[in-house]
Structures are given as structure tokens and as C-alpha cells.
Design a protein around this motif. Sequence first.
Motif, mmCIF file in Angstrom:
data_model
loop_
_atom_site.group_PDB
_atom_site.id
_atom_site.type_symbol
_atom_site.label_atom_id
_atom_site.label_comp_id
_atom_site.label_asym_id
_atom_site.label_seq_id
_atom_site.Cartn_x
_atom_site.Cartn_y
_atom_site.Cartn_z
ATOM 1 N N ALA A 66 0.898 -1.003 0.083
ATOM 2 C CA ALA A 66 -0.125 -0.078 0.038
ATOM 3 C C ALA A 66 0.938 1.219 -0.058
ATOM 4 C CB ALA A 66 -0.864 0.134 1.192
ATOM 5 N N ARG A 67 2.043 1.149 0.608
ATOM 6 C CA ARG A 67 3.093 2.369 0.712
ATOM 7 C C ARG A 67 4.152 2.423 -0.436
ATOM 8 N NH1 ARG A 67 4.462 1.460 7.259
ATOM 9 N NH2 ARG A 67 2.494 2.552 8.065
ATOM 10 N N HIS A 68 3.870 1.482 -1.334
ATOM 11 C CA HIS A 68 4.787 1.246 -2.353
ATOM 12 C C HIS A 68 4.840 2.626 -3.171
ATOM 13 C CE1 HIS A 68 7.118 -0.052 -6.010
ATOM 14 N NE2 HIS A 68 7.479 -1.147 -5.364
ATOM 15 N N PRO A 69 6.135 3.355 -3.212
ATOM 16 C CA PRO A 69 6.428 4.568 -3.803
ATOM 17 C C PRO A 69 5.787 4.708 -5.561
ATOM 18 C CG PRO A 69 8.469 3.492 -3.565
ATOM 19 C CD PRO A 69 7.392 2.545 -3.047
ATOM 20 N N GLN A 70 5.817 3.444 -6.152
ATOM 21 C CA GLN A 70 5.572 3.609 -7.699
ATOM 22 C C GLN A 70 3.983 3.286 -7.765
ATOM 23 O OE1 GLN A 70 8.347 0.587 -8.973
ATOM 24 N NE2 GLN A 70 9.648 2.251 -9.590
ATOM 25 N N ARG A 71 3.103 3.330 -6.513
ATOM 26 C CA ARG A 71 1.914 2.945 -6.908
ATOM 27 C C ARG A 71 1.053 4.102 -7.416
ATOM 28 N NH1 ARG A 71 -1.046 -1.081 -4.372
ATOM 29 N NH2 ARG A 71 -3.147 -0.844 -3.501
ATOM 30 N N PRO A 72 -0.174 3.983 -8.192
ATOM 31 C CA PRO A 72 -0.615 4.990 -8.794
ATOM 32 C C PRO A 72 -1.120 6.114 -7.748
ATOM 33 C CG PRO A 72 -1.971 3.125 -9.212
ATOM 34 C CD PRO A 72 -0.656 2.424 -8.630
ATOM 35 N N HIS A 73 -0.930 7.267 -8.014
ATOM 36 C CA HIS A 73 -1.212 8.381 -7.013
ATOM 37 C C HIS A 73 -2.528 9.250 -7.577
ATOM 38 C CE1 HIS A 73 3.250 8.743 -5.344
ATOM 39 N NE2 HIS A 73 2.648 7.499 -5.117
ATOM 40 N N PHE A 74 -2.950 10.089 -6.817
ATOM 41 C CA PHE A 74 -3.894 11.125 -6.915
ATOM 42 C C PHE A 74 -3.871 11.543 -8.678
ATOM 43 C CE2 PHE A 74 -6.280 15.230 -7.139
ATOM 44 C CZ PHE A 74 -7.396 14.971 -6.788
ATOM 45 N N SER A 75 -2.740 12.020 -8.772
ATOM 46 C CA SER A 75 -2.667 12.642 -10.213
ATOM 47 C C SER A 75 -2.772 11.694 -11.224
ATOM 48 C CB SER A 75 -1.416 13.352 -10.152
ATOM 49 O OG SER A 75 -0.245 12.454 -9.862
ATOM 50 N N ASP A 76 -2.389 10.549 -10.836
ATOM 51 C CA ASP A 76 -2.509 9.363 -11.964
ATOM 52 C C ASP A 76 -3.706 9.157 -12.287
ATOM 53 O OD1 ASP A 76 0.391 9.255 -12.334
ATOM 54 O OD2 ASP A 76 0.371 7.907 -10.346
ATOM 55 N N PHE A 77 -4.649 9.078 -11.450
ATOM 56 C CA PHE A 77 -6.172 8.873 -11.530
ATOM 57 C C PHE A 77 -6.925 9.810 -12.184
ATOM 58 C CE2 PHE A 77 -5.046 5.763 -7.909
ATOM 59 C CZ PHE A 77 -5.623 4.518 -8.549
ATOM 60 N N ILE A 78 -6.450 11.218 -11.698
ATOM 61 C CA ILE A 78 -6.961 12.269 -12.247
ATOM 62 C C ILE A 78 -6.634 12.327 -13.801
ATOM 63 C CG2 ILE A 78 -6.839 14.817 -12.870
ATOM 64 C CD1 ILE A 78 -8.442 14.026 -10.282
ATOM 65 N N LYS A 79 -5.411 12.110 -14.246
ATOM 66 C CA LYS A 79 -4.957 11.987 -15.708
ATOM 67 C C LYS A 79 -5.621 10.830 -16.493
ATOM 68 C CE LYS A 79 -0.432 13.886 -14.839
ATOM 69 N NZ LYS A 79 1.045 13.366 -14.467
ATOM 70 N N GLY A 80 -6.005 9.563 -15.880
ATOM 71 C CA GLY A 80 -6.440 8.728 -16.539
ATOM 72 C C GLY A 80 -8.093 8.559 -16.430
ATOM 73 N N LEU A 81 -8.661 9.250 -15.682
ATOM 74 C CA LEU A 81 -10.044 9.192 -15.692
ATOM 75 C C LEU A 81 -11.169 10.338 -15.651
ATOM 76 C CD1 LEU A 81 -10.436 6.884 -12.471
ATOM 77 C CD2 LEU A 81 -10.550 6.208 -14.756
ATOM 78 N N ILE A 82 -10.294 11.623 -15.383
ATOM 79 C CA ILE A 82 -11.082 12.897 -15.046
ATOM 80 C C ILE A 82 -10.498 13.721 -16.693
ATOM 81 C CG2 ILE A 82 -11.868 14.925 -13.781
ATOM 82 C CD1 ILE A 82 -12.832 12.055 -12.599
ATOM 83 N N THR A 83 -11.524 14.406 -17.192
ATOM 84 C CA THR A 83 -11.231 15.328 -18.179
ATOM 85 C C THR A 83 -11.612 16.645 -17.799
ATOM 86 O OG1 THR A 83 -13.349 15.231 -19.305
ATOM 87 C CG2 THR A 83 -11.449 13.549 -19.837
ATOM 88 N N GLU A 84 -10.966 17.805 -18.443
ATOM 89 C CA GLU A 84 -11.262 19.174 -18.099
ATOM 90 C C GLU A 84 -11.134 19.420 -16.555
ATOM 91 O OE1 GLU A 84 -14.925 20.707 -19.838
ATOM 92 O OE2 GLU A 84 -14.735 18.897 -21.203
ATOM 93 N N PHE A 85 -10.094 18.807 -15.887
ATOM 94 C CA PHE A 85 -9.885 19.023 -14.393
ATOM 95 C C PHE A 85 -9.582 20.277 -14.145
ATOM 96 C CE2 PHE A 85 -7.499 18.574 -10.532
ATOM 97 C CZ PHE A 85 -8.472 18.376 -9.466
ATOM 98 N N THR A 86 -10.009 21.221 -13.367
ATOM 99 C CA THR A 86 -9.724 22.337 -12.852
ATOM 100 C C THR A 86 -9.452 22.538 -11.363
ATOM 101 O OG1 THR A 86 -11.025 23.377 -14.631
ATOM 102 C CG2 THR A 86 -10.189 24.831 -12.684
ATOM 103 N N PRO A 87 -8.360 22.573 -10.869
ATOM 104 C CA PRO A 87 -8.086 22.582 -9.410
ATOM 105 C C PRO A 87 -8.352 23.706 -8.634
ATOM 106 C CG PRO A 87 -5.883 22.599 -10.585
ATOM 107 C CD PRO A 87 -7.076 22.489 -11.632
ATOM 108 N N LEU A 88 -8.911 23.887 -7.675
ATOM 109 C CA LEU A 88 -9.232 25.216 -6.802
ATOM 110 C C LEU A 88 -8.280 25.101 -5.826
ATOM 111 C CD1 LEU A 88 -13.270 25.183 -7.054
ATOM 112 C CD2 LEU A 88 -11.247 25.979 -8.707
#
Length: 320
Positions: A66-88
Motif C-alpha cells: 500500500a505504501r509502495h512509492p510507484q503505486r498510482p497516485h491521485f494525479s495518475d487517477f485524475i489523468k486517467g479518469l477525469i477530463t477538463e479537471f480544474t483544481p481550486l
Amino acid sequence: MPDQMRSYLDFEKPVAELDSKVDELRALAASGTDIAEEIGRIEDKAAQALADLYLNLTPWQKTLVARHPQRPHFSDFIKGLITEFTPLAGDRKFGEDEALVGGFGRFRGEAICVMGQEKGDSTDSRIKHNFGMARPEGYRKAVRLMEMAERFGIPVLSIVDSAGAYPGIGAEERGQAEAIARSTDACLSLGVPNVAIITGEGMSGGAIAITTANKVLMLEHAIYSVISPEAASSILWRDGTKAQEAANNMKITAQDMLRFGVIDSILKEPVGGAHRDPAAMIATTGEAIDKAFDELRNLDADGIRKQRRQKFLDIGRKLG
């Protein structure tokens, strides 16, 4: 992921040795030696060894995965699943917190509010994101995002991966516990569907603050607990070196959480963990998120709140 770039955990040493042997043979093959059959045999042996290892991981081994450094992170899920993402940014009270990232985008064409902890994947980004440990302003930002989502009728997705809320003096002075409590309350009060997925570590109130959702999902080798094994070891035995023993007795795995009714489903990971095939894991996660929201699609605001309330009451009744 190329073998030479892969980071092996301690219990994966037998696999690492076989992969190293394969690399040596490939180097020989590149010089003209015909050893394709031998390479294939050892590759099969390495794949089987990996499958056997991951078939019966201990809770401590799952903690390491679960702590593996190469595990997909939040930014990876955003790039793979969310389009037009606008952070606030910002909580409109103190400042910005880089550990808890959130904003609005589209998931399969539909508007969605997304928030979660980002650990970072390099020295600079880990420092920038404080290793995914949010300060009070991070949770107050989460509340601000949830209030906006409620106002505009937009569902909320939480992607959870944190060792816990930041325990620094400044965070405590600015009301860390109060901020976590208000974020948890905001989750519970939402009149729009919210889904949370624990992708790595879901530790303490730092995770619960954005995980109290209508549907809670967990990756197969993720962990979820009110305290880390190291902290539990320090409290129980006054010895931080007994973290492995603590983990093996704390019931922190996805399988434990499903059995207790704390989560709704487990997402199977690729053999060897999500870090070995992040793209496949992200695709699986997308399907699970879509299904979870679809099951809530026909509920009105009161129905959403009632379903969520009943879910958490049932946990207490079942375990009580």
C-alpha cells in the motif's frame, strides 16, 4: 514498467533475483546468443513466484504494498479518469494546502467534484505535497468544495491515500481536529452522491474526513485504519519496532474491512500490485466508480442522506 525501474519490496527478493537473471540473459541474447527458450522459462518461473507471493500476503506485507512509492497516485487517477479537471486552491480562511488536492472536472462526460491526497512521486513533489499529509486548510478546502458541489448538484469523488493528517504544531494551533470533524460532517450531510476509494493508505481521521461516503471502495492491497501500525506499536508496547506485529493484529486489510461492512467492495489489483500495471488498475477503478455512482443515480437528496446514514449506523450495529 521496465524491470530496471521497478522497486522491489523486501519480501519480493525471490522475484527480484529471477528478474535480474532474465535481464542478464537478455543482455546475452542481444549479443547474438540464442537463449530465447531459457529466458521464457525463467520469465514463467518469475511470474509464478510473484503470483504465489501475492496469493497470501500478510497484513504487514499488504501495508508495504500500500505504501509502495510507484503505486498510482491521485494525479495518475485524475489523468486517467477525469477530463477538463480544474483544481481550486485555498480554504478562504488561512491559505492553500498542497497535500489535499481538489477541483471540478468531468467523469465520462458528467460533471464531478474530485478531491484526494497527493503524495508526490519525486523528492521535490513529495516535499511540495507534504507526503500527502494535509493540514487544517486542506480539510477546510474540502468542505468548500463539497459545499459548491451541493449547491450545483454535482456528485463528489474522493481518492484517498494518506498516512494521516499532518501532526505538526502549526496544524494543531490552526484546529486540525476541528477541521477534520467539519469535513467528516460535510461528507455525511451531502445531498448529492459521494463515492470514496482508498487506493493506498487510509490512515486515521486524515482519511476518514473525506471517506464517509455513500459507497466506499478499496483496492485489494490497500489498508484502512484509525492509526498506523507504527503508532499502534508505540502506544501498545512503547516500542515502534513492533509495527509488523501490530499490523498483523489490527484488522486493517481490505478483506477485513469488507467482512466488517466498513467498505462496499474490493477492487482486484494486477498480480504483484497496482504499481506493476497502473494503467490497468486505473481502468478497473474507473469501471468501479461508474458502477457505484450508477447505483445511486435514482435517489433524491433525502434518499442519498438516508442511504449514507443507514450505511454507517449498520456498521455500528453489526460490530456491536
